[in-house]
Scaffold this motif. Structure first.
Motif, short mmCIF file in Angstrom:
data_model
loop_
_atom_site.label_atom_id
_atom_site.label_comp_id
_atom_site.label_asym_id
_atom_site.label_seq_id
_atom_site.Cartn_x
_atom_site.Cartn_y
_atom_site.Cartn_z
N ARG A 1 20.39 35.95 48.17
CA ARG A 1 20.78 34.56 48.43
C ARG A 1 21.80 34.50 49.57
O ARG A 1 21.72 33.62 50.44
CB ARG A 1 21.34 33.91 47.17
N ARG A 2 22.74 35.40 49.56
CA ARG A 2 23.74 35.40 50.63
C ARG A 2 23.09 35.76 51.96
O ARG A 2 23.36 35.13 52.99
CB ARG A 2 24.88 36.38 50.32
N PHE A 3 22.22 36.77 51.96
CA PHE A 3 21.55 37.16 53.19
C PHE A 3 20.71 36.01 53.75
O PHE A 3 20.80 35.68 54.94
CB PHE A 3 20.65 38.39 52.96
N TYR A 4 19.88 35.39 52.91
CA TYR A 4 19.02 34.32 53.41
C TYR A 4 19.82 33.09 53.82
O TYR A 4 19.42 32.38 54.74
CB TYR A 4 17.90 33.99 52.42
N GLY A 5 20.95 32.86 53.19
CA GLY A 5 21.83 31.78 53.65
C GLY A 5 22.25 32.02 55.09
O GLY A 5 22.23 31.10 55.93
N ALA A 6 22.61 33.27 55.39
CA ALA A 6 23.00 33.61 56.77
C ALA A 6 21.80 33.60 57.71
O ALA A 6 21.89 33.10 58.84
CB ALA A 6 23.67 34.99 56.78
N ALA A 7 20.67 34.14 57.24
CA ALA A 7 19.49 34.22 58.10
C ALA A 7 18.94 32.83 58.44
O ALA A 7 18.58 32.57 59.58
CB ALA A 7 18.41 35.07 57.42
N PHE A 8 18.90 31.94 57.45
CA PHE A 8 18.39 30.59 57.70
C PHE A 8 19.28 29.86 58.70
O PHE A 8 18.80 29.06 59.49
CB PHE A 8 18.35 29.78 56.40
N ALA A 9 20.58 30.12 58.67
CA ALA A 9 21.53 29.44 59.56
C ALA A 9 21.63 30.08 60.93
O ALA A 9 22.18 29.48 61.85
CB ALA A 9 22.91 29.41 58.90
N ASP A 10 21.11 31.29 61.09
CA ASP A 10 21.24 32.00 62.34
C ASP A 10 20.41 31.34 63.44
O ASP A 10 19.23 31.06 63.25
CB ASP A 10 20.79 33.46 62.16
N PRO A 11 21.00 31.10 64.61
CA PRO A 11 20.26 30.41 65.67
C PRO A 11 19.09 31.22 66.24
O PRO A 11 18.14 30.64 66.74
CB PRO A 11 21.31 30.14 66.74
N LEU A 12 19.14 32.53 66.14
CA LEU A 12 18.06 33.35 66.69
C LEU A 12 16.89 33.50 65.71
O LEU A 12 15.74 33.29 66.07
CB LEU A 12 18.59 34.74 67.09
N ILE A 13 17.18 33.87 64.48
CA ILE A 13 16.07 34.11 63.53
C ILE A 13 15.86 32.98 62.54
O ILE A 13 14.80 32.90 61.92
CB ILE A 13 16.22 35.46 62.79
N GLY A 14 16.82 32.11 62.39
CA GLY A 14 16.69 31.01 61.44
C GLY A 14 15.44 30.17 61.62
O GLY A 14 14.77 29.84 60.64
N PRO A 15 15.08 29.82 62.87
CA PRO A 15 13.88 29.00 63.05
C PRO A 15 12.59 29.63 62.51
O PRO A 15 11.67 28.92 62.12
CB PRO A 15 13.80 28.81 64.57
N PHE A 16 12.53 30.95 62.46
CA PHE A 16 11.35 31.60 61.89
C PHE A 16 11.21 31.26 60.41
O PHE A 16 10.11 31.07 59.90
CB PHE A 16 11.39 33.12 62.08
N PHE A 17 12.34 31.17 59.72
CA PHE A 17 12.33 30.84 58.30
C PHE A 17 12.18 29.34 58.07
O PHE A 17 11.41 28.91 57.22
CB PHE A 17 13.62 31.31 57.63
N THR A 18 12.93 28.56 58.82
CA THR A 18 13.03 27.13 58.53
C THR A 18 11.96 26.29 59.20
O THR A 18 11.42 25.38 58.58
CB THR A 18 14.42 26.60 58.93
N GLU A 19 11.66 26.58 60.47
CA GLU A 19 10.72 25.74 61.22
C GLU A 19 9.29 26.29 61.21
O GLU A 19 8.35 25.55 60.99
CB GLU A 19 11.19 25.59 62.66
N ILE A 20 9.15 27.57 61.47
CA ILE A 20 7.81 28.14 61.61
C ILE A 20 7.18 28.41 60.24
O ILE A 20 6.08 27.94 59.95
CB ILE A 20 7.84 29.43 62.46
N ALA A 21 7.88 29.14 59.38
CA ALA A 21 7.33 29.47 58.06
C ALA A 21 7.59 28.37 57.04
O ALA A 21 6.86 28.27 56.05
CB ALA A 21 7.92 30.79 57.56
N GLY A 22 8.62 27.58 57.24
CA GLY A 22 8.98 26.57 56.26
C GLY A 22 9.30 27.19 54.91
O GLY A 22 8.87 26.71 53.86
N THR A 23 10.07 28.27 54.92
CA THR A 23 10.35 29.05 53.73
C THR A 23 11.13 28.24 52.69
O THR A 23 12.17 27.66 52.99
CB THR A 23 11.17 30.31 54.09
N ASP A 24 10.59 28.21 51.49
CA ASP A 24 11.27 27.63 50.33
C ASP A 24 11.93 28.80 49.61
O ASP A 24 11.25 29.63 49.00
CB ASP A 24 10.26 26.93 49.43
N LEU A 25 13.24 28.90 49.70
CA LEU A 25 13.95 30.05 49.16
C LEU A 25 13.69 30.24 47.67
O LEU A 25 13.55 31.38 47.21
CB LEU A 25 15.46 29.93 49.42
#
Length: 149
Positions: free
Chosen positions: A18-42
Protein backbone atom coordinates in the motif's frame (compact mmCIF):
# COMPACT_ATOMS: atom_id res chain seq x y z
CA UNK A 1 6.93 2.77 11.77
CA UNK A 2 10.71 2.64 11.68
CA UNK A 3 12.69 0.03 9.79
CA UNK A 4 13.42 -2.19 12.77
CA UNK A 5 12.33 -5.67 11.75
CA UNK A 6 12.09 -7.94 8.77
CA UNK A 7 9.04 -8.66 6.62
CA UNK A 8 7.19 -11.33 8.58
CA UNK A 9 3.92 -12.11 6.88
CA UNK A 10 1.14 -11.17 4.48
CA UNK A 11 0.03 -8.31 6.74
CA UNK A 12 3.50 -6.78 6.47
CA UNK A 13 3.31 -7.17 2.70
CA UNK A 14 -0.08 -5.44 2.64
CA UNK A 15 1.32 -2.41 4.47
CA UNK A 16 4.45 -2.39 2.33
CA UNK A 17 2.55 -2.65 -0.95
CA UNK A 18 0.00 0.00 0.00
CA UNK A 19 2.80 2.41 0.83
CA UNK A 20 4.70 1.53 -2.34
CA UNK A 21 1.68 1.93 -4.62
CA UNK A 22 0.77 5.19 -2.92
CA UNK A 23 4.18 6.50 -3.94
CA UNK A 24 4.10 4.88 -7.39
CA UNK A 25 0.65 6.22 -8.26
CA UNK A 26 1.75 9.74 -7.26
CA UNK A 27 5.08 9.59 -9.09
CA UNK A 28 5.13 11.86 -12.16
CA UNK A 29 7.21 9.40 -14.21
CA UNK A 30 5.54 6.04 -13.54
CA UNK A 31 2.25 7.09 -11.97
CA UNK A 32 0.48 7.60 -15.30
CA UNK A 33 1.08 3.95 -16.19
CA UNK A 34 -0.97 2.95 -13.16
CA UNK A 35 -3.55 5.72 -13.11
CA UNK A 36 -4.12 6.74 -16.74
CA UNK A 37 -3.03 3.85 -18.95
CA UNK A 38 -3.91 0.80 -16.84
CA UNK A 39 -6.54 2.48 -14.68
CA UNK A 40 -5.36 0.35 -11.76
CA UNK A 41 -7.86 -0.18 -8.96
CA UNK A 42 -5.59 -0.76 -5.97
CA UNK A 43 -8.22 -2.72 -4.04
CA UNK A 44 -8.52 -5.18 -6.94
CA UNK A 45 -4.78 -5.24 -7.69
CA UNK A 46 -3.51 -5.52 -4.12
CA UNK A 47 -4.59 -9.11 -3.35
CA UNK A 48 -3.00 -10.31 -6.60
CA UNK A 49 0.28 -8.50 -6.12
CA UNK A 50 0.37 -9.55 -2.47
CA UNK A 51 0.02 -13.17 -3.64
CA UNK A 52 2.93 -12.56 -6.00
CA UNK A 53 5.21 -11.18 -3.27
CA UNK A 54 4.05 -13.74 -0.71
CA UNK A 55 5.07 -16.47 -3.13
CA UNK A 56 8.37 -14.73 -3.93
CA UNK A 57 9.36 -14.19 -0.30
CA UNK A 58 7.63 -16.97 1.63
CA UNK A 59 6.78 -19.58 -1.03
CA UNK A 60 3.30 -19.86 0.49
CA UNK A 61 0.73 -18.21 -1.76
CA UNK A 62 -0.44 -19.59 -5.02
CA UNK A 63 0.26 -17.10 -7.78
CA UNK A 64 -0.77 -18.54 -11.12
CA UNK A 65 -1.06 -15.39 -13.20
CA UNK A 66 1.11 -14.22 -16.05
CA UNK A 67 2.95 -11.24 -14.56
CA UNK A 68 4.42 -10.28 -17.94
CA UNK A 69 1.18 -9.88 -19.94
CA UNK A 70 -0.08 -6.69 -18.22
CA UNK A 71 3.34 -5.09 -18.62
CA UNK A 72 3.43 -6.04 -22.31
CA UNK A 73 0.01 -4.39 -22.75
CA UNK A 74 1.26 -1.23 -21.03
CA UNK A 75 4.39 -1.25 -23.19
CA UNK A 76 2.20 -1.45 -26.30
CA UNK A 77 0.16 1.55 -25.13
CA UNK A 78 3.23 3.57 -24.12
CA UNK A 79 6.76 2.16 -24.19
CA UNK A 80 8.28 1.30 -20.82
CA UNK A 81 11.92 2.37 -20.67
CA UNK A 82 14.94 1.95 -18.43
CA UNK A 83 13.96 5.22 -16.76
CA UNK A 84 10.55 3.78 -15.82
CA UNK A 85 11.95 0.55 -14.45
CA UNK A 86 14.71 2.46 -12.67
CA UNK A 87 12.16 4.68 -10.94
CA UNK A 88 10.04 1.64 -9.99
CA UNK A 89 13.15 0.04 -8.47
CA UNK A 90 14.06 3.20 -6.58
CA UNK A 91 10.59 3.56 -5.11
CA UNK A 92 10.46 -0.14 -4.23
CA UNK A 93 13.83 -0.08 -2.47
CA UNK A 94 13.00 3.15 -0.62
CA UNK A 95 9.66 1.74 0.54
CA UNK A 96 11.20 -1.51 1.75
CA UNK A 97 14.04 0.35 3.47
CA UNK A 98 11.57 2.70 5.14
CA UNK A 99 9.67 -0.15 6.75
CA UNK A 100 11.91 -3.18 7.14
CA UNK A 101 15.41 -4.50 7.67
CA UNK A 102 16.53 -8.10 7.50
CA UNK A 103 17.05 -10.99 5.09
CA UNK A 104 13.54 -10.96 3.61
CA UNK A 105 13.68 -7.20 3.12
CA UNK A 106 16.99 -7.61 1.30
CA UNK A 107 15.52 -10.44 -0.77
CA UNK A 108 12.50 -8.27 -1.65
CA UNK A 109 14.77 -5.48 -2.89
CA UNK A 110 16.97 -7.87 -4.88
CA UNK A 111 13.96 -9.66 -6.34
CA UNK A 112 12.38 -6.35 -7.32
CA UNK A 113 15.53 -5.35 -9.15
CA UNK A 114 15.77 -8.72 -10.91
CA UNK A 115 12.13 -8.47 -11.98
CA UNK A 116 12.56 -4.92 -13.28
CA UNK A 117 15.65 -5.88 -15.26
CA UNK A 118 14.00 -9.02 -16.69
CA UNK A 119 10.88 -7.08 -17.69
CA UNK A 120 12.95 -4.35 -19.33
CA UNK A 121 15.01 -6.86 -21.30
CA UNK A 122 11.96 -8.81 -22.36
CA UNK A 123 10.03 -5.72 -23.45
CA UNK A 124 12.83 -3.73 -25.04
CA UNK A 125 14.85 -6.62 -26.44
CA UNK A 126 18.49 -7.61 -26.13
CA UNK A 127 19.70 -4.08 -26.87
CA UNK A 128 17.84 -2.62 -23.87
CA UNK A 129 19.65 0.13 -21.98
CA UNK A 130 19.97 -1.72 -18.67
CA UNK A 131 22.90 0.31 -17.38
CA UNK A 132 21.30 3.70 -17.80
CA UNK A 133 23.67 4.95 -20.45
CA UNK A 134 22.33 6.85 -23.41
CA UNK A 135 19.78 8.93 -21.52
CA UNK A 136 17.70 6.07 -20.18
CA UNK A 137 17.74 5.33 -16.49
CA UNK A 138 18.93 8.20 -14.29
CA UNK A 139 19.50 7.18 -10.67
CA UNK A 140 17.95 9.32 -7.95
CA UNK A 141 20.00 7.84 -5.15
CA UNK A 142 23.02 6.42 -6.98
CA UNK A 143 21.02 3.28 -7.76
CA UNK A 144 21.42 1.52 -11.06
CA UNK A 145 19.82 -1.50 -12.61
CA UNK A 146 22.69 -3.93 -12.62
CA UNK A 147 23.17 -6.26 -15.52
CA UNK A 148 23.07 -9.92 -14.69
CA UNK A 149 26.43 -11.49 -14.07
Amino acid sequence: MSATRDIRDRDDLDVLLRRFYGAAFADPLIGPFFTEIAGTDLEVHLPRITDFWERALFRTAGYGRDAFAPHAALHTARPLTAAHFGRWTQLWRATVDGLHTGPRAERAKAQGERIALAMLRRLAGPGADTAGTGGGFVPLAALRLRSAA
